[in-house]
Design an enzyme around this catalytic site. Structure first.
Site, PDB file in Angstrom:
ATOM      1  N   LYS A   1       0.848  -1.203   0.000  1.00 51.01           N
ATOM      2  CA  LYS A   1       0.000   0.000   0.000  1.00 51.01           C
ATOM      3  C   LYS A   1       0.879   1.248   0.000  1.00 51.01           C
ATOM      4  O   LYS A   1       0.669   2.163  -0.796  1.00 51.01           O
ATOM      5  CB  LYS A   1      -0.897   0.025   1.231  1.00 51.01           C
ATOM      6  CG  LYS A   1      -1.553   1.375   1.511  1.00 51.01           C
ATOM      7  CD  LYS A   1      -2.448   1.390   2.726  1.00 51.01           C
ATOM      8  CE  LYS A   1      -1.734   1.669   3.997  1.00 51.01           C
ATOM      9  NZ  LYS A   1      -1.398   3.081   4.227  1.00 51.01           N
ATOM     10  N   ASN A   2       1.881   1.285   0.896  1.00 49.95           N
ATOM     11  CA  ASN A   2       2.670   2.504   1.065  1.00 49.95           C
ATOM     12  C   ASN A   2       3.692   2.723  -0.032  1.00 49.95           C
ATOM     13  O   ASN A   2       4.380   3.739  -0.037  1.00 49.95           O
ATOM     14  CB  ASN A   2       3.326   2.520   2.448  1.00 49.95           C
ATOM     15  CG  ASN A   2       2.281   2.703   3.535  1.00 49.95           C
ATOM     16  OD1 ASN A   2       1.130   3.049   3.240  1.00 49.95           O
ATOM     17  ND2 ASN A   2       2.645   2.430   4.759  1.00 49.95           N
TER      18      ASN A   2
ATOM     19  N   ILE B   1       7.550   6.682  17.199  1.00 52.23           N
ATOM     20  CA  ILE B   1       7.282   7.423  15.961  1.00 52.23           C
ATOM     21  C   ILE B   1       6.035   8.300  16.072  1.00 52.23           C
ATOM     22  O   ILE B   1       6.068   9.482  15.766  1.00 52.23           O
ATOM     23  CB  ILE B   1       7.141   6.453  14.746  1.00 52.23           C
ATOM     24  CG1 ILE B   1       8.376   5.552  14.634  1.00 52.23           C
ATOM     25  CG2 ILE B   1       6.871   7.232  13.471  1.00 52.23           C
ATOM     26  CD1 ILE B   1       9.654   6.282  14.280  1.00 52.23           C
TER      27      ILE B   1
ATOM     28  N   PRO C   1       2.067  16.312  11.539  1.00 49.62           N
ATOM     29  CA  PRO C   1       2.322  17.611  10.899  1.00 49.62           C
ATOM     30  C   PRO C   1       3.007  17.416   9.542  1.00 49.62           C
ATOM     31  O   PRO C   1       3.452  16.307   9.205  1.00 49.62           O
ATOM     32  CB  PRO C   1       3.263  18.291  11.879  1.00 49.62           C
ATOM     33  CG  PRO C   1       3.929  17.181  12.609  1.00 49.62           C
ATOM     34  CD  PRO C   1       2.922  16.081  12.697  1.00 49.62           C
ATOM     35  N   ILE C   2       3.060  18.480   8.771  1.00 50.16           N
ATOM     36  CA  ILE C   2       3.787  18.399   7.483  1.00 50.16           C
ATOM     37  C   ILE C   2       4.866  19.476   7.409  1.00 50.16           C
ATOM     38  O   ILE C   2       5.297  19.869   6.321  1.00 50.16           O
ATOM     39  CB  ILE C   2       2.825  18.502   6.282  1.00 50.16           C
ATOM     40  CG1 ILE C   2       2.013  19.807   6.343  1.00 50.16           C
ATOM     41  CG2 ILE C   2       1.898  17.299   6.192  1.00 50.16           C
ATOM     42  CD1 ILE C   2       1.233  20.074   5.063  1.00 50.16           C
ATOM     43  N   ASP C   3       5.316  19.935   8.575  1.00 51.85           N
ATOM     44  CA  ASP C   3       6.317  21.014   8.620  1.00 51.85           C
ATOM     45  C   ASP C   3       7.612  20.645   7.902  1.00 51.85           C
ATOM     46  O   ASP C   3       8.238  21.488   7.249  1.00 51.85           O
ATOM     47  CB  ASP C   3       6.617  21.408  10.072  1.00 51.85           C
ATOM     48  CG  ASP C   3       7.043  20.210  10.909  1.00 51.85           C
ATOM     49  OD1 ASP C   3       6.400  19.139  10.794  1.00 51.85           O
ATOM     50  OD2 ASP C   3       8.037  20.308  11.639  1.00 51.85           O
TER      51      ASP C   3
ATOM     52  N   CYS D   1      -4.653   7.992   9.131  1.00 49.23           N
ATOM     53  CA  CYS D   1      -4.996   7.384  10.421  1.00 49.23           C
ATOM     54  C   CYS D   1      -4.840   8.390  11.559  1.00 49.23           C
ATOM     55  O   CYS D   1      -3.944   9.205  11.572  1.00 49.23           O
ATOM     56  CB  CYS D   1      -4.057   6.206  10.706  1.00 49.23           C
ATOM     57  SG  CYS D   1      -4.521   4.732   9.816  1.00 49.23           S
TER      58      CYS D   1
ATOM     59  N   ARG E   1      -3.472  10.414   3.880  1.00 52.69           N
ATOM     60  CA  ARG E   1      -2.199  11.084   4.161  1.00 52.69           C
ATOM     61  C   ARG E   1      -1.414  11.273   2.870  1.00 52.69           C
ATOM     62  O   ARG E   1      -0.738  12.269   2.671  1.00 52.69           O
ATOM     63  CB  ARG E   1      -1.404  10.225   5.151  1.00 52.69           C
ATOM     64  CG  ARG E   1      -0.001  10.707   5.450  1.00 52.69           C
ATOM     65  CD  ARG E   1       0.034  11.862   6.394  1.00 52.69           C
ATOM     66  NE  ARG E   1       1.407  12.307   6.647  1.00 52.69           N
ATOM     67  CZ  ARG E   1       1.663  13.434   7.304  1.00 52.69           C
ATOM     68  NH1 ARG E   1       0.688  14.207   7.734  1.00 52.69           N
ATOM     69  NH2 ARG E   1       2.914  13.811   7.517  1.00 52.69           N
TER      70      ARG E   1
ATOM     71  N   ARG F   1      -8.882  -0.088   4.404  1.00 51.87           N
ATOM     72  CA  ARG F   1      -7.932   0.866   3.809  1.00 51.87           C
ATOM     73  C   ARG F   1      -6.646   0.177   3.390  1.00 51.87           C
ATOM     74  O   ARG F   1      -5.969   0.621   2.468  1.00 51.87           O
ATOM     75  CB  ARG F   1      -7.616   2.004   4.788  1.00 51.87           C
ATOM     76  CG  ARG F   1      -8.797   2.921   5.066  1.00 51.87           C
ATOM     77  CD  ARG F   1      -8.386   4.098   5.913  1.00 51.87           C
ATOM     78  NE  ARG F   1      -7.185   4.677   5.351  1.00 51.87           N
ATOM     79  CZ  ARG F   1      -6.227   5.252   6.095  1.00 51.87           C
ATOM     80  NH1 ARG F   1      -6.354   5.319   7.391  1.00 51.87           N
ATOM     81  NH2 ARG F   1      -5.156   5.758   5.523  1.00 51.87           N
TER      82      ARG F   1
HETATM   83  C1  EPZ Z   1       4.336   6.855   6.255  1.00 52.64           C
HETATM   84  O1  EPZ Z   1       3.610   7.922   6.839  1.00 52.64           O
HETATM   85  C2  EPZ Z   1       3.352   5.701   6.141  1.00 52.64           C
HETATM   86  N1  EPZ Z   1       2.226   6.093   5.292  1.00 52.64           N
HETATM   87  C3  EPZ Z   1       2.841   5.312   7.526  1.00 52.64           C
HETATM   88  O2  EPZ Z   1       2.006   4.152   7.362  1.00 52.64           O
HETATM   89  C4  EPZ Z   1       4.033   4.933   8.399  1.00 52.64           C
HETATM   90  O3  EPZ Z   1       3.579   4.656   9.703  1.00 52.64           O
HETATM   91  C5  EPZ Z   1       5.026   6.106   8.447  1.00 52.64           C
HETATM   92  O4  EPZ Z   1       5.428   6.447   7.099  1.00 52.64           O
HETATM   93  C6  EPZ Z   1       6.276   5.768   9.245  1.00 52.64           C
HETATM   94  O5  EPZ Z   1       6.893   4.656   8.694  1.00 52.64           O
HETATM   95  C7  EPZ Z   1       2.379   6.097   3.951  1.00 52.64           C
HETATM   96  O6  EPZ Z   1       3.437   5.817   3.422  1.00 52.64           O
HETATM   97  C8  EPZ Z   1       1.157   6.461   3.166  1.00 52.64           C
HETATM   98  P1  EPZ Z   1       6.527  10.004   8.516  1.00 52.64           P
HETATM   99  P2  EPZ Z   1       4.261   9.401   6.926  1.00 52.64           P
HETATM  100  O7  EPZ Z   1       6.503  11.310   7.832  1.00 52.64           O
HETATM  101  O8  EPZ Z   1       5.102   9.656   5.751  1.00 52.64           O
HETATM  102  C9  EPZ Z   1       6.764  13.174  11.999  1.00 52.64           C
HETATM  103  C10 EPZ Z   1       0.099   2.813   7.663  1.00 52.64           C
HETATM  104  O9  EPZ Z   1      -0.428   2.280   8.649  1.00 52.64           O
HETATM  105  N2  EPZ Z   1       6.672  14.194  10.956  1.00 52.64           N
HETATM  106  O10 EPZ Z   1       7.659   9.077   8.270  1.00 52.64           O
HETATM  107  O11 EPZ Z   1       3.179  10.356   7.246  1.00 52.64           O
HETATM  108  C11 EPZ Z   1       5.471  12.393  12.166  1.00 52.64           C
HETATM  109  O12 EPZ Z   1       4.576  13.090  13.016  1.00 52.64           O
HETATM  110  C12 EPZ Z   1       0.608   4.247   7.735  1.00 52.64           C
HETATM  111  O13 EPZ Z   1       0.258   2.238   6.545  1.00 52.64           O
HETATM  112  C13 EPZ Z   1       6.803  15.530  11.318  1.00 52.64           C
HETATM  113  O14 EPZ Z   1       6.979  15.875  12.479  1.00 52.64           O
HETATM  114  O15 EPZ Z   1       5.167   9.220   8.207  1.00 52.64           O
HETATM  115  C14 EPZ Z   1       5.966  11.103  12.763  1.00 52.64           C
HETATM  116  O16 EPZ Z   1       6.156  11.309  14.151  1.00 52.64           O
HETATM  117  C15 EPZ Z   1       0.396   4.865   9.113  1.00 52.64           C
HETATM  118  N3  EPZ Z   1       6.720  16.472  10.340  1.00 52.64           N
HETATM  119  C16 EPZ Z   1       7.350  10.901  12.123  1.00 52.64           C
HETATM  120  O17 EPZ Z   1       7.716  12.175  11.588  1.00 52.64           O
HETATM  121  C17 EPZ Z   1       6.530  16.146   9.025  1.00 52.64           C
HETATM  122  O18 EPZ Z   1       6.488  17.059   8.171  1.00 52.64           O
HETATM  123  C18 EPZ Z   1       7.358   9.900  10.985  1.00 52.64           C
HETATM  124  O19 EPZ Z   1       6.353  10.265  10.077  1.00 52.64           O
HETATM  125  C19 EPZ Z   1       6.393  14.782   8.683  1.00 52.64           C
HETATM  126  C20 EPZ Z   1       6.476  13.822   9.663  1.00 52.64           C
END
Ligand code: EPZ
Length: 417
Positions: A22-23, A327, A122-124, A116, A92, A397
């Site tokens: 999926k991811n 995480i 955040p997306i900062d 989820c 997301r 999903r």
């Molecule tokens: C991807 O989400 C996956 N989703 C998630 O899978 C997965 O849990 C996650 O990576 C971690 O491996 C998809 O690929 C669609 P991150 P993503 O940015 O990219 C923080 C599932 O169940 N962060 O690696 O959103 C964030 O809050 C889903 O399949 C910021 O602070 O995850 C988190 O604590 C759930 N600012 C950490 O980084 C940002 O701008 C990791 O998030 C971006 C992220």
């Protein structure tokens, strides 16, 4: 609203073929916007997140045909750069389209993404990376309005190895003149898959899977066919299910390398695992010993997406286990549902202490997110009596045909709509 009804106590026995991840598929679909041509992705799972991403791409003007497990995307007439909140809030991955839209159309207007409910999300890091590449961003009324007409290659450092931010940066840099460098990148297999896909279309990217990725700008990309990597999280979920219920599973179309952190944790006393190139065989007998500690971290460490599943295994293992979720801030939301089934779990912030019980008991529970919902299914499979799980749309999903697949492996499960 659909429900699952599960009568626990049966072993998990059979062969399961794992579909595309999926991811990875969601990111590759976003990357198709970069290709002014036709792309076919094979082995795409029939899950609602993929349906939503397809709907978003169609809104942007892509022509998409789904034929079995193949998804063909024709992005030649893409015209719209705006992703409405109705669709963006469901997914997301809608934020991943920022990079591909900016590269293709030089502008993008995306509503804040959904996904989820497991933390603030955040997306900062996405936005600070885009700004370092010269993208002009205005955030107002719940939308992120971007303009990349003056974007340029750069050497950027991510504050965190964010999967989505790494993918967004790669897609933003594909056409930028010169060489862009992204540091402190995520190393997940899905990032390597994105690099391999884009290089297949003519991009020049190297370093995915390491902390530093280099992208040399090219002028355009050409169409291709591509098969995404298998879904390591779906595969891991089934392996943990076998550890909980006992039985013998043969998973095909898997990459054991992608699951090394889980395979290292599964208790060897009860779980005999043998791996081949694209197969994992597991034979589970008897009750597992508790795993003393599991800490989620970035790849190749233990994945957060298998945290609730391994916690659920600990609820019926012998002994006490400590689970630390590093995480996401609130990824223990399924614990109250497990407590209804007789689990003994104490949560304090990012740490859960799990004292294993002989057996869970069936109950009426609710799925609150994708992986939590899948974990409740695993709990129901090994609980005494009947478990009813509602809000299974969360599970739809990311898990294709879950009840049919489990039923064919001996589980007494049915879905009522
Ligand atoms: C991807 O989400 C996956 N989703 C998630 O899978 C997965 O849990 C996650 O990576 C971690 O491996 C998809 O690929 C669609 P991150 P993503 O940015 O990219 C923080 C599932 O169940 N962060 O690696 O959103 C964030 O809050 C889903 O399949 C910021 O602070 O995850 C988190 O604590 C759930 N600012 C950490 O980084 C940002 O701008 C990791 O998030 C971006 C992220």
């Amino acid at each position: 609203m659909s429900k699952y009804i599960i009568r626990g106590g049966e072993p998990l026995c059979g062969d399961i073929k794992i579909k595309g991840a999926k991811n990875s598929v969601l990111t590759l679909l976003a990357a198709c916007v970069l290709v002014d041509d036709v792309v076919t992705l094979h082995d795409c799972p029939h899950i609602s997140d993929v349906d939503t991403m397809i709907a978003i791409l169609r809104r942007l003007g892509c022509r998409i045909v789904r034929n079995g497990d193949d998804v063909t995307v024709d992005s030649r007439d893409i015209s719209c750069e705006k992703i409405p909140s109705g669709l963006a809030s469901e997914l997301r991955s809608s934020v991943f389209l920022l990079g591909s839209l900016l590269s293709r159309l030089k502008k993008a207007k995306v509503a804040y993404p959904g996904g989820c409910d497991i933390g603030l999300r955040p997306i900062d890091i996405h936005l600070s990376g885009l700004r370092e590449l010269g993208v002009r961003i205005i955030e107002k009324h719940g939308y992120i309005d971007c303009d990349s007409s003056k974007a340029h290659s750069a050497d950027i450092m991510l504050d965190l190895p964010s999967v989505g931010a790494t993918e967004n940066m790669i897609m933003t840099c594909v056409f930028l003149d010169g060489v862009s460098v992204i540091r402190n990148c995520a190393k997940e297999p899905e990032i390597v898959d994105l690099q391999n896909f884009l290089n297949r279309t003519g991009a020049k990217i190297e370093g995915a899977g390491t902390g530093v990725i280099r992208i040399e700008g090219v002028s355009s990309l050409r169409g291709t066919e591509y098969t995404p990597i298998p879904d390591r999280i779906v595969a891991g979920t089934y392996l943990i299910g076998a550890a909980m219920c006992g039985g013998e599973l043969c998973l095909s179309n898997v990459n054991p390398e992608h699951l090394s952190s889980l395979l290292a944790k599964l208790p060897k006393s009860a779980c005999k695992v043998t791996c081949a190139r694209d197969k994992i065989n597991i034979i589970c007998k008897g009750r597992c010993e508790s795993i003393p500690k599991v800490e989620t971290t970035y790849y190749p460490g233990f994945p957060t997406d298998l945290q609730t599943q391994i916690l659920t295994l600990q609820t019926v293992s012998k002994g006490t286990s400590v689970i630390v979720e590093n995480i996401f801030e609130t990824r223990f939301k399924t614990v109250p549902q497990l407590l209804k089934m007789g689990a003994d779990v104490t949560v304090n912030g990012r740490t859960a202490v799990v004292r294993g019980v002989e057996s869970l008991t069936g109950a009426e529970v609710s799925a609150t997110d994708l992986r939590g919902g899948a974990s409740l299914v695993l709990a129901g499979m090994c609980a005494q009596g009947e478990t009813r799980i509602d809000n299974v749309y969360h599970i739809d999903r990311g898990y294709e045909d879950l009840s049919q697949i489990l039923s064919s492996a001996g589980v007494k499960i049915k879905r009522i709509d």
